[in-house]
Design a protein around this motif. Structure first.
Motif: not given
Length: 65
Positions: A4-8, A45-47, A50-56
């Motif tokens: 997902i990160v690579l797609i973004f 900003l969405t990425l 998403l990364l912040m939520l992923g770490f949380h």
């Protein structure tokens, strides 16, 4: 999550290069460059969110050094 990160990142780069294309082609006379850069900012900003939520939530593991 890595896919997902690579797609973004790919979409962000595609938007950046499309803005460059519109800037060169339209010579600054249209709104397409601004719209492409706005899309890039929204994707970035969405990425970030998403990364912040992923770490949380633990979707992304934290590496200790």
């Amino acid at each position: 999550m890595r896919i997902i990160v690579l797609i973004f990142i790919f979409l962000i780069l595609a938007s950046l290069f499309s803005a460059l294309y519109y800037l060169i082609k339209d010579k600054g006379q249209s709104e397409r460059t601004v719209k492409a850069l706005t899309v890039r900012i929204i994707l970035s900003l969405t990425l970030f969110a998403l990364l912040m939520l992923g770490f949380h939530f633990g979707w992304l593991p934290q590496r200790s050094v």
